[in-house]
Structure formats: structure tokens, C-alpha cells
Scaffold this motif. Structure first.
Motif, PDB file in Angstrom:
ATOM      1  N   ASP A   9      -0.373 -52.670   3.904  1.00 30.96           N
ATOM      2  CA  ASP A   9       0.390 -53.720   4.574  1.00 30.96           C
ATOM      3  C   ASP A   9       1.345 -53.134   5.600  1.00 30.96           C
ATOM      4  OD1 ASP A   9       0.739 -55.667   1.552  1.00 30.96           O
ATOM      5  OD2 ASP A   9      -0.775 -55.730   3.115  1.00 30.96           O
ATOM      6  N   TRP A  10       2.123 -52.151   5.194  1.00 29.81           N
ATOM      7  CA  TRP A  10       3.173 -51.658   6.078  1.00 29.81           C
ATOM      8  C   TRP A  10       2.634 -50.789   7.206  1.00 29.81           C
ATOM      9  CZ3 TRP A  10       7.762 -53.678   6.783  1.00 29.81           C
ATOM     10  CH2 TRP A  10       8.202 -54.575   5.826  1.00 29.81           C
ATOM     11  N   SER A  11       1.491 -50.126   7.010  1.00 30.88           N
ATOM     12  CA  SER A  11       0.889 -49.378   8.125  1.00 30.88           C
ATOM     13  C   SER A  11       0.452 -50.341   9.211  1.00 30.88           C
ATOM     14  CB  SER A  11      -0.353 -48.619   7.664  1.00 30.88           C
ATOM     15  OG  SER A  11       0.002 -47.675   6.735  1.00 30.88           O
ATOM     16  N   ARG A  56      17.443 -48.201   9.639  1.00 31.40           N
ATOM     17  CA  ARG A  56      18.782 -48.793   9.801  1.00 31.40           C
ATOM     18  C   ARG A  56      19.676 -48.592   8.578  1.00 31.40           C
ATOM     19  NH1 ARG A  56      17.126 -55.245  10.169  1.00 31.40           N
ATOM     20  NH2 ARG A  56      16.057 -55.366   8.183  1.00 31.40           N
ATOM     21  N   VAL A  57      19.094 -48.552   7.367  1.00 31.64           N
ATOM     22  CA  VAL A  57      19.929 -48.343   6.171  1.00 31.64           C
ATOM     23  C   VAL A  57      20.333 -46.861   6.068  1.00 31.64           C
ATOM     24  CG1 VAL A  57      20.024 -48.570   3.657  1.00 31.64           C
ATOM     25  CG2 VAL A  57      18.939 -50.361   5.034  1.00 31.64           C
ATOM     26  N   SER A  58      19.456 -45.972   6.507  1.00 30.51           N
ATOM     27  CA  SER A  58      19.832 -44.543   6.560  1.00 30.51           C
ATOM     28  C   SER A  58      21.039 -44.363   7.478  1.00 30.51           C
ATOM     29  CB  SER A  58      18.676 -43.698   7.101  1.00 30.51           C
ATOM     30  OG  SER A  58      17.583 -43.718   6.221  1.00 30.51           O
ATOM     31  N   ASP A  72       9.694 -42.748   3.664  1.00 27.88           N
ATOM     32  CA  ASP A  72       8.892 -43.972   3.651  1.00 27.88           C
ATOM     33  C   ASP A  72       7.455 -43.514   3.507  1.00 27.88           C
ATOM     34  OD1 ASP A  72       9.547 -47.099   4.800  1.00 27.88           O
ATOM     35  OD2 ASP A  72       7.434 -46.487   4.762  1.00 27.88           O
ATOM     36  N   ARG A  73       6.593 -44.386   2.981  1.00 30.99           N
ATOM     37  CA  ARG A  73       5.214 -43.922   2.843  1.00 30.99           C
ATOM     38  C   ARG A  73       4.403 -44.120   4.130  1.00 30.99           C
ATOM     39  NH1 ARG A  73       2.321 -46.188  -2.154  1.00 30.99           N
ATOM     40  NH2 ARG A  73       0.791 -44.805  -1.269  1.00 30.99           N
ATOM     41  N   VAL A  74       5.009 -44.756   5.132  1.00 36.65           N
ATOM     42  CA  VAL A  74       4.283 -44.997   6.384  1.00 36.65           C
ATOM     43  C   VAL A  74       4.785 -44.036   7.476  1.00 36.65           C
ATOM     44  CG1 VAL A  74       3.834 -46.719   8.188  1.00 36.65           C
ATOM     45  CG2 VAL A  74       3.856 -47.410   5.783  1.00 36.65           C
ATOM     46  N   GLU A  76       4.355 -43.845  10.716  1.00 35.28           N
ATOM     47  CA  GLU A  76       4.910 -44.414  11.959  1.00 35.28           C
ATOM     48  C   GLU A  76       6.378 -44.808  11.766  1.00 35.28           C
ATOM     49  OE1 GLU A  76       2.132 -45.333  10.444  1.00 35.28           O
ATOM     50  OE2 GLU A  76       0.489 -45.066  11.884  1.00 35.28           O
ATOM     51  N   LEU A  77       6.717 -45.275  10.579  1.00 35.18           N
ATOM     52  CA  LEU A  77       8.097 -45.702  10.323  1.00 35.18           C
ATOM     53  C   LEU A  77       9.016 -44.492  10.179  1.00 35.18           C
ATOM     54  CD1 LEU A  77       7.359 -48.775   8.038  1.00 35.18           C
ATOM     55  CD2 LEU A  77       8.278 -48.795  10.361  1.00 35.18           C
ATOM     56  N   VAL A  78       8.546 -43.456   9.517  1.00 33.75           N
ATOM     57  CA  VAL A  78       9.363 -42.229   9.411  1.00 33.75           C
ATOM     58  C   VAL A  78       9.577 -41.652  10.813  1.00 33.75           C
ATOM     59  CG1 VAL A  78       9.455 -39.885   8.462  1.00 33.75           C
ATOM     60  CG2 VAL A  78       8.606 -41.756   7.047  1.00 33.75           C
ATOM     61  N   ALA A  93       6.629 -40.205   2.092  1.00 33.46           N
ATOM     62  CA  ALA A  93       6.423 -40.130   0.638  1.00 33.46           C
ATOM     63  C   ALA A  93       6.455 -41.516   0.026  1.00 33.46           C
ATOM     64  CB  ALA A  93       7.521 -39.281  -0.003  1.00 33.46           C
ATOM     65  N   SER A  94       5.671 -41.657  -1.041  1.00 36.03           N
ATOM     66  CA  SER A  94       5.738 -42.869  -1.843  1.00 36.03           C
ATOM     67  C   SER A  94       6.956 -42.763  -2.757  1.00 36.03           C
ATOM     68  CB  SER A  94       4.465 -42.970  -2.687  1.00 36.03           C
ATOM     69  OG  SER A  94       4.694 -43.819  -3.780  1.00 36.03           O
ATOM     70  N   GLY A  95       7.588 -43.891  -3.016  1.00 31.12           N
ATOM     71  CA  GLY A  95       8.716 -43.905  -3.948  1.00 31.12           C
ATOM     72  C   GLY A  95       8.312 -43.457  -5.336  1.00 31.12           C
TER      73      GLY A  95
HETATM   74  C1  LIG Z   1      11.253 -54.629   4.155  1.00 33.62           C
HETATM   75  S1  LIG Z   1      10.996 -52.970   4.695  1.00 33.62           S
HETATM   76  C2  LIG Z   1      12.660 -52.363   4.489  1.00 33.62           C
HETATM   77  C3  LIG Z   1      12.939 -51.158   5.337  1.00 33.62           C
HETATM   78  C4  LIG Z   1      14.403 -50.701   5.276  1.00 33.62           C
HETATM   79  N1  LIG Z   1      14.793 -50.354   3.924  1.00 33.62           N
HETATM   80  C5  LIG Z   1      15.305 -51.789   5.834  1.00 33.62           C
HETATM   81  O1  LIG Z   1      15.912 -52.517   5.038  1.00 33.62           O
HETATM   82  O2  LIG Z   1      15.385 -51.902   7.062  1.00 33.62           O
HETATM   83  C6  LIG Z   1      10.152 -52.209   3.313  1.00 33.62           C
HETATM   84  C7  LIG Z   1       9.827 -50.744   3.522  1.00 33.62           C
HETATM   85  O3  LIG Z   1       9.354 -50.184   2.291  1.00 33.62           O
HETATM   86  C8  LIG Z   1       8.288 -49.291   2.588  1.00 33.62           C
HETATM   87  N2  LIG Z   1       7.457 -49.161   1.369  1.00 33.62           N
HETATM   88  C9  LIG Z   1       6.645 -50.089   0.823  1.00 33.62           C
HETATM   89  N3  LIG Z   1       6.082 -49.601  -0.298  1.00 33.62           N
HETATM   90  C10 LIG Z   1       6.562 -48.351  -0.461  1.00 33.62           C
HETATM   91  C11 LIG Z   1       6.373 -47.341  -1.445  1.00 33.62           C
HETATM   92  N4  LIG Z   1       5.557 -47.539  -2.476  1.00 33.62           N
HETATM   93  N5  LIG Z   1       7.030 -46.164  -1.304  1.00 33.62           N
HETATM   94  C12 LIG Z   1       7.872 -45.970  -0.244  1.00 33.62           C
HETATM   95  N6  LIG Z   1       8.088 -46.897   0.712  1.00 33.62           N
HETATM   96  C13 LIG Z   1       7.439 -48.072   0.605  1.00 33.62           C
HETATM   97  C14 LIG Z   1       7.572 -49.924   3.743  1.00 33.62           C
HETATM   98  O4  LIG Z   1       6.762 -49.005   4.440  1.00 33.62           O
HETATM   99  C15 LIG Z   1       8.754 -50.466   4.553  1.00 33.62           C
HETATM  100  O5  LIG Z   1       9.229 -49.526   5.455  1.00 33.62           O
END
Ligand SMILES: C[S@@+](CC[C@H](N)C(=O)[O-])C[C@H]1O[C@@H](n2cnc3c(N)ncnc32)[C@H](O)[C@@H]1O
Length: 243
Positions: A9-11, A56-58, A72-74, A76-78, A93-95
């Protein structure tokens, strides 16, 4: 690595998300920003932002005084977080599989990411592993109550309607469009107890709970209704001593 639903989804929506998240006052984040900084509080030491998105939260964590690692696991976002100099270090990385030693962080932030994660218990166990014994996990989720209903009209005084059951986990998916920007959201809506038991099983004890209300400002006509029903739920949790 097998791609899971949250990664897929996020990619697919990373550029939509970067545009959506970066326009000031475009989404709800901005109306809670001052309260979030107060909830995090001034601090020092190592912070990890799990699911950092475009960063933005960082950037808020850095402003609070922390040395920040954004993950983040995506990819492009990192990359977007890095280009905006959001943090000090970055990792894709995945959480649920964090590339860090045990007890590396004083603070871990999971801001609006756990609703997107398939396996919340595994993610919280992994977060617990990298937290220092005196460390703090800060969580924001869309409030499980607000997630299960909707305002019947656009009026600030509109009734809030819950048609479905509150209990049970449910996949949500939908597209929002506003001011020329479009964002496809998908994730899981879960009752509060699902998060509370996952924290408990991970050995994390809830120490603070907030139901923040938005600050008045731009977009108030859209946000005012959330002074009646909580949009977000914020938690702090700390590692329990292992026996
Ligand atoms: C709603 S966005 C929030 C991004 C950021 N925390 C913010 O508030 O602006 C959700 C984020 O979680 C990441 N994400 C989704 N599943 C994840 C996982 N299993 N491990 C790490 N990141 C994940 C997505 O790629 C996305 O960047």
C-alpha cells in the motif's frame, strides 16, 4: 523479502503521501502539532521514529531535543525524509524487524503507523527490544472509537454515527481528495483492547493516555467537530521490568 499488504500500500502511494503530508494545515496533523510537542516533552538522547513517512514527526522529535533515527519500510519515504534533513540517521526497515541492537533508544515514536501494521504484537515486541529499560514509547493512533463511525453531515454539530460493531478487527480502505491533493488510505481498524493487550504482551505498561483536541487555526471549519469526538489517541508506555 516477501511484500506484505502494508508495504504494498505505502509503496504505491508514497508520492501522494509526500505531497499530502507536506502542505501545512492540509491534514489533521497540523492542528495537533503543538499539543504533540508538549506531549513528547523536551528530551535528549536517542529517538527512533518508526514509520517516519516523509519525516515530519522526526523533525518534531529533533525540535524536542533528540538525536533521531528515522525508519520506514518504504524506500521512497525514507529518501524523502533524508532529503528534508528530517533526522540524523535513516534506515529502511519494518517495525517488526528493526536493524538495531537491544536497548538502543531512549524514546521510540510510532505516530499513526500501528493502524497500518498487520502484526501489531510482533511490532510492539520488537520496539520493546530496542527501548532502553528507562525508555518511553510514544504512540498515536486514530482513536478506535472515531475509526468505527462517521459524522452524518459536514456541520460542526453533526451527529456522530456508529453503524457497525465497535469490536473486531476490520480492514479499511478509502480515498480522500481535497484542494487538488488525493490520498489513498488503507489499514486496520481495531478496538482499543487489541492495542492494550499487545502492549501488555510485549511487556510495556501504559503510563499516559491523552485524547487531544485540535488547536484552532487554518482548517478550523473542518477540524472543529473533533473537539466533540476524539480523532486521535495518544499513549506513552514504558518497559516493565523483566522478572
Ligand atoms: C500514515 S503514514 C504516517 C507517517 C508519519 N509517521 C507521519 O505521521 O507523518 C504511515 C507510515 O507507516 C509506514 N509503515 C506502514 N507499515 C509499516 C511497517 N510495518 N513498518 C514500518 N513502517 C510502516 C508507511 O510506509 C507510512 O510511511
Amino acid at each position: 523479502m516477501t511484500r506484505t499488504a502494508d508495504q504494498e500500500d505505502w509503496s504505491q502511494v508514497s508520492s501522494e503521501w509526500i505531497a499530502w503530508a507536506r502542505v501545512p494545515n492540509h491534514d489533521a496533523f497540523w492542528a495537533y502539532r503543538e499539543s504533540l510537542a508538549a506531549f513528547i516533552g523536551r528530551g535528549e538522547g536517542e529517538a527512533l521514529d518508526v514509520g517516519c513517512g516523509e519525516g515530519r514527526v522526526s523533525r518534531e522529535l529533533k525540535a524536542c531535543g533528540y538525536r533521531v533515527t528515522a525508519t520506514d519500510r518504504v524506500r521512497e519515504l525514507v529518501n524523502a525524509a533524508r532529503e528534508a534533513r528530517s533526522a540524523d540517521d535513516y534506515a529502511i526497515a519494518s517495525g517488526a524487524d528493526l536493524p538495531f541492537e537491544d536497548t538502543s533508544f531512549d524514546l521510540v515514536m510510532a505516530y499513526n503507523v500501528l493502524m497500518d501494521v498487520e502484526d501489531v504484537p510482533a511490532t510492539l515486541k520488537e520496539i520493546r527490544r530496542v527501548l532502553r529499560p528507562a525508555g518511553t514509547l510514544v504512540i498515536s493512533i486514530v482513536h478506535p472509537f472515531s475509526d468505527r463511525g462517521h459524522f452524518a453531515t459536514t456541520e460542526a454539530t453533526s451527529p456522530f454515527v456508529i453503524q457497525d460493531a465497535y469490536f473486531g478487527s476490520k480492514r479499511f480502505e478509502g480515498t480522500e481528495e481535497r484542494d487538488g491533493l488525493r490520498m489513498h488510505f488503507a489499514g486496520w481498524s481495531r478496538p482499543l483492547e487489541a492495542y492494550a493487550t499487545a502492549l501488555e504482551d510485549a511487556g510495556l505498561a501504559i503510563t499516559s493516555l491523552r485524547e487531544p483536541v485540535p488547536n484552532a487555526g487554518d482548517g478550523w471549519d473542518r477540524m472543529q467537530r473533533w473537539t466533540r469526538i476524539p480523532l486521535f489517541l495518544w499513549l506513552k508506555a514504558r518497559p516493565l521490568e523483566l522478572k
